[in-house]
Structure formats: structure tokens, C-alpha cells
Write a protein that holds these residues in place. Structure first.
Motif, mmCIF file in Angstrom:
data_model
loop_
_atom_site.group_PDB
_atom_site.id
_atom_site.type_symbol
_atom_site.label_atom_id
_atom_site.label_comp_id
_atom_site.label_asym_id
_atom_site.label_seq_id
_atom_site.Cartn_x
_atom_site.Cartn_y
_atom_site.Cartn_z
ATOM 1 N N SER A 54 -9.776 3.279 -0.001
ATOM 2 C CA SER A 54 -9.860 2.010 -1.019
ATOM 3 C C SER A 54 -10.878 1.152 -0.092
ATOM 4 O O SER A 54 -11.518 0.514 -0.481
ATOM 5 C CB SER A 54 -8.641 1.401 -1.107
ATOM 6 N N ASN A 58 -5.416 2.322 4.058
ATOM 7 C CA ASN A 58 -5.670 3.167 2.937
ATOM 8 C C ASN A 58 -7.459 3.233 3.123
ATOM 9 O O ASN A 58 -8.265 2.555 2.703
ATOM 10 C CB ASN A 58 -5.206 2.526 1.584
ATOM 11 N N GLU A 77 0.875 -1.055 -0.138
ATOM 12 C CA GLU A 77 -0.097 -0.004 -0.126
ATOM 13 C C GLU A 77 0.744 1.144 0.037
ATOM 14 O O GLU A 77 0.628 2.408 -0.357
ATOM 15 C CB GLU A 77 -0.949 0.087 1.041
#
Length: 363
Positions: free
Chosen positions: A172, A169, A21
Motif C-alpha cells: 500500500s 504494508n 493494518e
């Protein structure tokens, strides 16, 4: 600024997930970052990073990361980068020794991801650790608890060590779609209540307690276990022994974890110990209730955002699951508080701190 990240491989785990990530986000911020893995087995995280095409990925081949000949293979890479950022043992040892014997001037950072490891219990390795850590210009700890452990373990000076908490994240995760439960397995009904644990089957994790807790819950409650590892066979044997084969689903390593978390009703993180508990933050971020072991590393991360239970106590875990399933007000309250807690761990905060550290070391 040219950065090389080094890790054993991209199997399951919090450190490996962070590599996947963070590298694309660092690139977006103008930082050139490449990756070196000691073992290039094509785990799902590795395939996903290759698909993103955001960095050069180098490998020392297939085979055990514990092979000490990796030391000599690492040396040429030290000459090509301004800074090398290392994750996990034994990569930590091989890179440190490679710098020492090559007289390299490359700056080294090591991120310590755990509050405990087997080396800490053995006097010889404790002494060895002290010397290996000294090859690094900065040690990054993912929580204050990890930092406190290392202060005692290796007697660091405060200037050599810092804390940068992990992040997820959120963008996402929040954008992930809920699945139909039958898409996961055709034995799962839409009316079933799903528990989920995302964790490798390793000594620090405790899937067995979650499996045992299922005995005390209604037959309508089923369990998803995401991940792989050396202790999976033991867990599968336990499931068979307890007659739970139609209620426990071993799904292996999955890239669609946010969707699986959103499709589940309750996220459980059962561990013997943790460095941080990245999966706990992901569980809270999907606005589903989280129940976690009350152990160092997890307790402070959860911190009012979820529910804690005594480590290894399957009956207490089952009771807390049952309370959530029966009380919609409590269910929604824990879901909302968890989401607010997760927002404090946006990965962009971590990325900015990481970049600032790189810049300070290279000034």
C-alpha cells in the motif's frame, strides 16, 4: 480460532496503526479477529477500520481508558474468545485483572511496544508490573531491545517472552501517489523542500528539536508535522516564539500518510526513546531519505538505511538535512539504502509469525 484484540482506542500511534493494518490481513488468512476498544472516540483510524468492515468492533463507551470499572466490563468478552491479544497500558492491566478475578481459561497475549514507560521508574509499579505480566501466557516484544528491557524489569523466563518485529504494508505504501505540494497547504510552493515527521505529540516524541533545527535552514525548507496529542500546544507556542508560523504546518491525524511521505523530501523521526519506530520504516519505504534520533529502538531499525543524529541536537540535525539537500548523490544513496532496509519489515512476515504464535498457544 476466535481472536479478540483489545486496545485503549484507535488514536494515533504505532500500536493503533498496526491494529488497522493487521486485522484485515489476518482475516484474509482465515483468522477470525474482532476488536474491543476501551474508548470508542471516532479517531481517523477507527473510522477507516469501520469502513473496511473486516471485523466486529466492540466498545466500552466513551471516556477515559484509565477507568478501573472497565475490568468488570471486559470479563464477559473473555468467555467468548479462544485467545485475547492486548496492546498498551492500561488495557494491559484491566484485562490481566479481569482474567484473574473471573478464573477465565482464555489464553492471553500482550504486545509490549516500548522500551520505556513511567511505571518502570517507580518501585511500586515495578512490583505491580511483575504480577500483571504473569497473567499473560505470552509476552510479545517488538524488538530485541524491548525484550532485554523486560527481562531486567520483570525477570521473565525465556519461555514466557518472544520477539515479533513490527511490519509495514509495503504494497500500500509503494502504491501511494505523490501529491502536488500546494494540495497540502496553499502556502507551500512546489519549489519548497519539505521535511516531515509523523508522530503523536507525546512525551517520548521530540518535535521541538525538528522545529528548532528549522532556524538553521534556508527559508525554502518547510516542515510538516503529522499527528495530535497533549504536547501539540507547546510545539505551536515554540513555532510562534521562533517566528516559524509560515514554515511549520500542523496537519493533525491523517490517513494519507504514505502520500504525504512521498510528497516530502526528507523524513525525520526525532524521539527521546522508541520501542520500534514504525514511522521510520514507512519513511524509508517511500524511497526518501530518513534522519532519526540515535536512540534505542530507532537505531537498530534504521541500521544503515538512514542517517542518525544525536538526540535533541537541533544543530546536528540541521547540518545533516543540509548535507542531503546539497548532495544529490548522498540523497539518492540514503533513499535507496532506506528502501532496501524497509523491505525487511514487510508486514506479511509479522502476520505469519503472529498466526504461528496463536496456533502454538491453542494447541
Amino acid at each position: 480460532m476466535k481472536i479478540l484484540q483489545i486496545i485503549n482506542n484507535l488514536s494515533t500511534g504505532g500500536a493503533e496503526k498496526l491494529i488497522l493494518e493487521t486485522i484485515p490481513l489476518l482475516k484474509e488468512k482465515g483468522i477470525v479477529v474482532d476488536l474491543l476498544v476501551l474508548d470508542d472516540t471516532q479517531y481517523p483510524y477507527m473510522k477507516e477500520l469501520q469502513k473496511l468492515d473486516c471485523c466486529n468492533i466492540f466498545s466500552l463507551g466513551k471516556g477515559s481508558p484509565y477507568n478501573p470499572t472497565h475490568i468488570f466490563k471486559i470479563i464477559p468478552y473473555l468467555k467468548k474468545y479462544d485467545l485475547v491479544h492486548v496492546h498498551l497500558f492500561p488495557a494491559q492491566y484491566w484485562v490481566g485483572i479481569a482474567k484473574f478475578i473471573s478464573f477465565s481459561k482464555t489464553k492471553l497475549i500482550f504486545t509490549e511496544h516500548s522500551t520505556s514507560n513511567r511505571r518502570m521508574q517507580k518501585p511500586f509499579f515495578k512490583m505491580l508490573d511483575k504480577n500483571i505480566y504473569r497473567f499473560y501466557d505470552k509476552i510479545v516484544c517488538i524488538t530485541n531491545e524491548v525484550q532485554e528491557v523486560l527481562f531486567k524489569h520483570c525477570e521473565f523466563k525465556s519461555k514466557d517472552i518472544c520477539v515479533i518485529e513490527n511490519g509495514v504494508n509495503l504494497h500500500s505504501i509503494m502504491g501511494a501517489k505523490v501529491m502536488h505540494k500546494m494540495q497540502i497547504d496553499n502556502r507551500i510552493l512546489e519549489s519548497n523542500k519539505l521535511l516531515i515527521q509523523v508522530a503523536g505529540f507525546r512525551p517520548q516524541k521530540d518535535q521541538k528539536t525538528v522545529i528548532k533545527a528549522l532556524q538553521y535552514l534556508d527559508l525554502n525548507v518547510k516542515l510538516l508535522l503529522i499527528g495530535d496529542g497533549p504536547l501539540q500546544d507547546e510545539c505551536e507556542e515554540l513555532v510562534g516564539k521562533l517566528g516559524l508560523k509560515e514554515r511549520v504546518f500542523f496537519l493533525g491525524v491523517r490517513i494519507d500518510v504514505p502520500s504525504l511521505l512521498k510528497t516530502s523530501d526528507i523524513s525525520v523521526i526525532s524521539s527521546h526513546w522508541e520501542g520500534f519506530g514504525l514511522a521510520a520504516v514507512e519513511g524509508m519505504a517511500v524511497r526518501r531519505p530518513l534522519i532519526a534520533s540515535n536512540v534505542v529502538g530507532l537505531a537498530n531499525v534504521v541500521n544503515g538505511g538512514g542517517i542518525l543524529f544525536e538526540k535533541g541536537n537541533e544543530m546536528e540535525l540541521a547540518k545533516k538535512i543540509q548535507e542531503l539537500l546539497e548532495d544529490s548523490h548522498l540523497y539518492n544513496k540514503i533513499s535507496d539504502s532506506g528502501f532496501e532496509r524497509a523491505r525487511e519489515f514487510d508486514i506479511n512476515f509479522m502476520i505469519d509469525k503472529q498466526i504461528n504464535l496463536y496456533k502454538r498457544l491453542l494447541e
